[in-house]
Design a protein around this motif. Structure first.
Motif: not given
Length: 140
Positions: A3-9
């Motif tokens: 899992r890579v923690p990134v924003t939806p944008a």
């Protein structure tokens, strides 16, 4: 699975990038990870970079081929138009010569020239023989 923690944008931007590049998101992330690992280790990324490069080169070659075909098609069209224009100019010269000979023949025979003849009415048939009314043919 990672899992890579990134924003939806960011995720949306990455998805659009992959769509434009024509690759799946998984393959793009895999290639990005390989590239980053090779940069850390100090080895040039040969496999991932070459795949992207090959895809880009293939798309570029296809676009160049399509452009070349279009240029050839345009050249053929220009040639057809040029030949047709020359044909029309030749026909105009023939018609002018025929009219000149007719006027000369009428003058020698003592007949009035075409300009001195009676006017054709708007709703009469055109004297050119087209079968149309004068107003719809030469009367415009």
């Amino acid at each position: 699975m990672v899992r890579v923690p990134v924003t939806p944008a960011t995720w949306s931007t990455w998805r659009r990038y992959c769509d434009v590049a024509g690759i799946s998101m998984g393959r793009a992330i895999s290639a990005l990870v390989d590239h980053e690992l090779a940069a850390v280790v100090g080895e040039p990324s040969s496999e991932s970079g070459s795949w992207f490069e090959q895809q880009t080169q293939a798309r570029l070659a296809e676009r160049e081929r399509a452009l070349t075909e279009r240029e050839d098609e345009l050249a053929r069209s220009e040639d057809r138009i040029r030949r047709w224009s020359e044909h029309l100019r030749d026909r105009e010269r023939e018609v002018e010569a025929r009219e000149w000979r007719l006027e000369l023949t009428q003058k020698l025979a003592g007949q009035p020239s075409g300009t001195a003849q009676a006017k054709t009415g708007r709703n009469e048939r055109c004297p050119c023989g087209s079968g149309l009314k004068y107003k719809n043919c030469h009367g415009r």
